[in-house]
Enzyme design. Sequence first.
Site, PDB file in Angstrom:
ATOM      1  N   HIS A   1       0.866  -1.190   0.000  1.00 36.12           N
ATOM      2  CA  HIS A   1       0.000   0.000   0.000  1.00 36.12           C
ATOM      3  C   HIS A   1       0.895   1.230   0.000  1.00 36.12           C
ATOM      4  O   HIS A   1       1.505   1.560   1.012  1.00 36.12           O
ATOM      5  CB  HIS A   1      -0.934  -0.029   1.206  1.00 36.12           C
ATOM      6  CG  HIS A   1      -1.917  -1.158   1.138  1.00 36.12           C
ATOM      7  ND1 HIS A   1      -3.211  -0.998   0.714  1.00 36.12           N
ATOM      8  CD2 HIS A   1      -1.775  -2.490   1.358  1.00 36.12           C
ATOM      9  CE1 HIS A   1      -3.833  -2.171   0.717  1.00 36.12           C
ATOM     10  NE2 HIS A   1      -2.985  -3.098   1.105  1.00 36.12           N
TER      11      HIS A   1
ATOM     12  N   GLU B   1      10.419   1.637   9.541  1.00 34.04           N
ATOM     13  CA  GLU B   1      10.520   0.258  10.032  1.00 34.04           C
ATOM     14  C   GLU B   1      11.867   0.026  10.696  1.00 34.04           C
ATOM     15  O   GLU B   1      12.886   0.609  10.300  1.00 34.04           O
ATOM     16  CB  GLU B   1      10.391  -0.694   8.821  1.00 34.04           C
ATOM     17  CG  GLU B   1      10.245  -2.157   9.211  1.00 34.04           C
ATOM     18  CD  GLU B   1      10.357  -3.110   8.011  1.00 34.04           C
ATOM     19  OE1 GLU B   1      10.584  -2.623   6.886  1.00 34.04           O
ATOM     20  OE2 GLU B   1      10.232  -4.328   8.218  1.00 34.04           O
ATOM     21  N   ILE B   2      11.906  -0.859  11.662  1.00 32.84           N
ATOM     22  CA  ILE B   2      13.153  -1.303  12.269  1.00 32.84           C
ATOM     23  C   ILE B   2      14.043  -1.884  11.164  1.00 32.84           C
ATOM     24  O   ILE B   2      13.550  -2.544  10.245  1.00 32.84           O
ATOM     25  CB  ILE B   2      12.903  -2.347  13.378  1.00 32.84           C
ATOM     26  CG1 ILE B   2      14.172  -2.544  14.196  1.00 32.84           C
ATOM     27  CG2 ILE B   2      12.411  -3.680  12.821  1.00 32.84           C
ATOM     28  CD1 ILE B   2      13.925  -3.309  15.489  1.00 32.84           C
ATOM     29  N   SER B   3      15.332  -1.591  11.224  1.00 33.76           N
ATOM     30  CA  SER B   3      16.238  -2.080  10.188  1.00 33.76           C
ATOM     31  C   SER B   3      17.184  -3.119  10.759  1.00 33.76           C
ATOM     32  O   SER B   3      17.920  -2.842  11.707  1.00 33.76           O
ATOM     33  CB  SER B   3      17.052  -0.930   9.606  1.00 33.76           C
ATOM     34  OG  SER B   3      18.069  -1.462   8.775  1.00 33.76           O
TER      35      SER B   3
ATOM     36  N   ARG C   1      19.675  -4.017   9.349  1.00 36.10           N
ATOM     37  CA  ARG C   1      21.043  -3.602   9.029  1.00 36.10           C
ATOM     38  C   ARG C   1      21.655  -2.886  10.229  1.00 36.10           C
ATOM     39  O   ARG C   1      22.874  -2.812  10.352  1.00 36.10           O
ATOM     40  CB  ARG C   1      21.048  -2.632   7.842  1.00 36.10           C
ATOM     41  CG  ARG C   1      20.455  -3.218   6.570  1.00 36.10           C
ATOM     42  CD  ARG C   1      20.531  -2.232   5.429  1.00 36.10           C
ATOM     43  NE  ARG C   1      21.905  -2.013   5.022  1.00 36.10           N
ATOM     44  CZ  ARG C   1      22.333  -0.913   4.390  1.00 36.10           C
ATOM     45  NH1 ARG C   1      21.488   0.065   4.124  1.00 36.10           N
ATOM     46  NH2 ARG C   1      23.588  -0.784   4.046  1.00 36.10           N
TER      47      ARG C   1
ATOM     48  N   ARG D   1      -7.930  -6.003   2.798  1.00 36.78           N
ATOM     49  CA  ARG D   1      -7.256  -6.898   3.741  1.00 36.78           C
ATOM     50  C   ARG D   1      -8.200  -7.597   4.701  1.00 36.78           C
ATOM     51  O   ARG D   1      -7.786  -8.509   5.415  1.00 36.78           O
ATOM     52  CB  ARG D   1      -6.173  -6.134   4.512  1.00 36.78           C
ATOM     53  CG  ARG D   1      -5.093  -5.535   3.620  1.00 36.78           C
ATOM     54  CD  ARG D   1      -4.483  -6.558   2.674  1.00 36.78           C
ATOM     55  NE  ARG D   1      -3.471  -5.965   1.775  1.00 36.78           N
ATOM     56  CZ  ARG D   1      -2.796  -6.657   0.884  1.00 36.78           C
ATOM     57  NH1 ARG D   1      -3.016  -7.954   0.702  1.00 36.78           N
ATOM     58  NH2 ARG D   1      -1.898  -6.054   0.105  1.00 36.78           N
TER      59      ARG D   1
END
Lengths: 229, 229, 229, 229
Positions: D88, D95-97, D99, D191
Amino acid sequence: MESSNLTEPIDVLEDGKSFLRLVEYIGDDFGIVQSARVSFGQGRKTEEEDFKLIRYLMLHNHMSPFEHIVFKFHVACPLFVRSQWFRHRTWSYNEISRRYTSKNIQFYIPERFRKQDLSNRQGSVFSDEINNDIARNTVKKQTELALNAYNILIEMGIAREHARIVLPQNMYTEFYATVNLRNLFHFIKLRISPEAQWEIRQYAKAILEILEETVPISLDAFKEKHDLK
Amino acid sequence: MESSNLTEPIDVLEDGKSFLRLVEYIGDDFGIVQSARVSFGQGRKTEEEDFKLIRYLMLHNHMSPFEHIVFKFHVACPLFVRSQWFRHRTWSYNEISRRYTSKNIQFYIPERFRKQDLSNRQGSVFSDEINNDIARNTVKKQTELALNAYNILIEMGIAREHARIVLPQNMYTEFYATVNLRNLFHFIKLRISPEAQWEIRQYAKAILEILEETVPISLDAFKEKHDLK
Amino acid sequence: MESSNLTEPIDVLEDGKSFLRLVEYIGDDFGIVQSARVSFGQGRKTEEEDFKLIRYLMLHNHMSPFEHIVFKFHVACPLFVRSQWFRHRTWSYNEISRRYTSKNIQFYIPERFRKQDLSNRQGSVFSDEINNDIARNTVKKQTELALNAYNILIEMGIAREHARIVLPQNMYTEFYATVNLRNLFHFIKLRISPEAQWEIRQYAKAILEILEETVPISLDAFKEKHDLK
Amino acid sequence: MESSNLTEPIDVLEDGKSFLRLVEYIGDDFGIVQSARVSFGQGRKTEEEDFKLIRYLMLHNHMSPFEHIVFKFHVACPLFVRSQWFRHRTWSYNEISRRYTSKNIQFYIPERFRKQDLSNRQGSVFSDEINNDIARNTVKKQTELALNAYNILIEMGIAREHARIVLPQNMYTEFYATVNLRNLFHFIKLRISPEAQWEIRQYAKAILEILEETVPISLDAFKEKHDLK
């Protein structure tokens, strides 16, 4: 500035007809920090570190955390400003429709006119060489003729959507507009520039005043980045 | 229709000033099928199955495969149509700027005027009760007065961006516009509706003619879905 | 490069499983110039002036004319690259769905692994200190175990959409992706940066090769602007 | 429900690891009415008329007034749900990464597994024919092996961005997500459908609960339109 003043209409073009008003907003400088820190799996830190993080995000073009701050404005401006504004496709708009109503038709008559810059197709400057009285009179008279033609068409029974086509681009319109801070900064960057038309620059400046009160740390970083200090 | 005709300008409002022209496009009905089938890890199938898949996608609102087909148009239309058009934020636009040029200023003078529907604020109908000659004359004369005022302001040395504010909303503008098929269908759905203003409906109809030649299967499914057959 | 080569798949990660392929595109450097000149009410000029205009647009951030050039790619890449890619919300995507098919499941096994940079949370470098054979073996074995668990779940009659949750992020996926040149440049700017993960940088580089053939003047201006020459 | 409860996290998948939390929101049913009425040049009316207007807007697809209401959520969900969610493109995400951090790695282990529907490629149903204990054990064990392989790679000095590629798609991720009500309704429509995967449907249901408290009139009209009552 107190919260009660924060949502007062600002008379942007100083003619008693224009306004920009903050209706409501969500989030603040801390919300940006909060959204950014989820990337590192971190929570709140000290104020000084918040400050440094916002500057870092701004100067390194990590703009997504600025999307969680959202502003809703109520605006009255001339049609030609509206057309420049609505080129920004990341905003949400609801505008008065002249297909629906003939109420409260007003026009913008500039106090001072700008002179065409002959070396720069797009450029213009305020200048003593312009006779503002004659110019104002020309615009005002033309506006009255247009409104008169509109009224004739309406009295003939013609649909508002058709009659309005004679109304000029200095007619006022009114709209609600919602945008996030990332895209609002983009708007300001383009519309506060000396390349932008004087009228829309005044709206960009009015928005700056509101950001001063609502997201001062982000605004400071933005100004530093774009040499607006 | 041959390819050479496909990109011929269509005189949408039949006044010799308006046009809609397909500049170029990418993709076709098969491109939709190709993009959709990657979901299933499948390649090409028979034409009949292609046809069925496109109908399925359309009727079940699986619209993402339609985004890979892209059209670029060149349009001349009155400002009031342009303002309705540019409310669609999923298109890419480049428009002539009256801050840059005074060339080729033209106006739309309707052949026939519509009557206000008194029971429906937004509604209008063509009607014998309207004296079209008087209405045309009123609009035409007002338009001449506006252009005259514009020229006076220009001769005074006033900037084009300021002088143009007296020009009415039936002035012609010109732009390039690029959009994918998903968003083009959305545009057509809204703008071909009887609720839309007559002028923009003519542009929506001209686009339909072009889709007939370029993506006939998708168009057929679209018409079925929205009862446009 | 000839046109026939232009749409040949490029094996981006050099493992015989990855690819980036130009499916089709619309427009070229001249299309940008054409769209930009409508603003001035002007048509075609000399090639040298076209060249200068494109540089001017790029360096002064007038990016809207670049939106009329559109590229459609077909891509195979690991899931973790896909997740970085799909953060770009201005593209159109259609991806293979592991809810629909179990066909052709493959994994990306890096040739060489990067070492964590201890002073920079996000940083990594290729290094002789890493034993690539052991690392490759660890990934390969883990991948086999995952595929084995997937097959067990499938044989138990469990839905593909549920079974796939054990499959790791080095699994290959495949998608069609369509984007305009303005947003493609934005993608390249972010993804070719040394801050980006090595794998997605290879895809950005492959796209650069394609732009070299299709919009050389714009690419040249883009590289100059972002110090990529 | 009191305001204090409104922003409590909801344990969507009931495993103590998942959550959806309303962080803040702007606007309400009246804000929609206010934005819509500017079109008619009208202000506030009676509650009954507000109610009727919202229903009218929803049922006639006049969705722009719903764009001025904005919600910010904080979400923890498995990666495979995240990938469906991030398709979407009208939301803002942070967002949490993986990396950046190895902290707090957790996995989603379904309580009950769904069976593949053989007549419908995408379909699945809960079924007594599935041995949930064996399935849970298979997923759990595979998850432990993956985490083990990840830790081996990390101990070898390999970069987090590379080590994480062995982690499976049932790994939890966490993000902030901001969206306006128009696009939130679109999300829910897709959804909450029986075609959507069970897990993301639970998130759509959790959001419905929040809308019940914040925009009850709009939600009621939405449910009527899409037969969700």
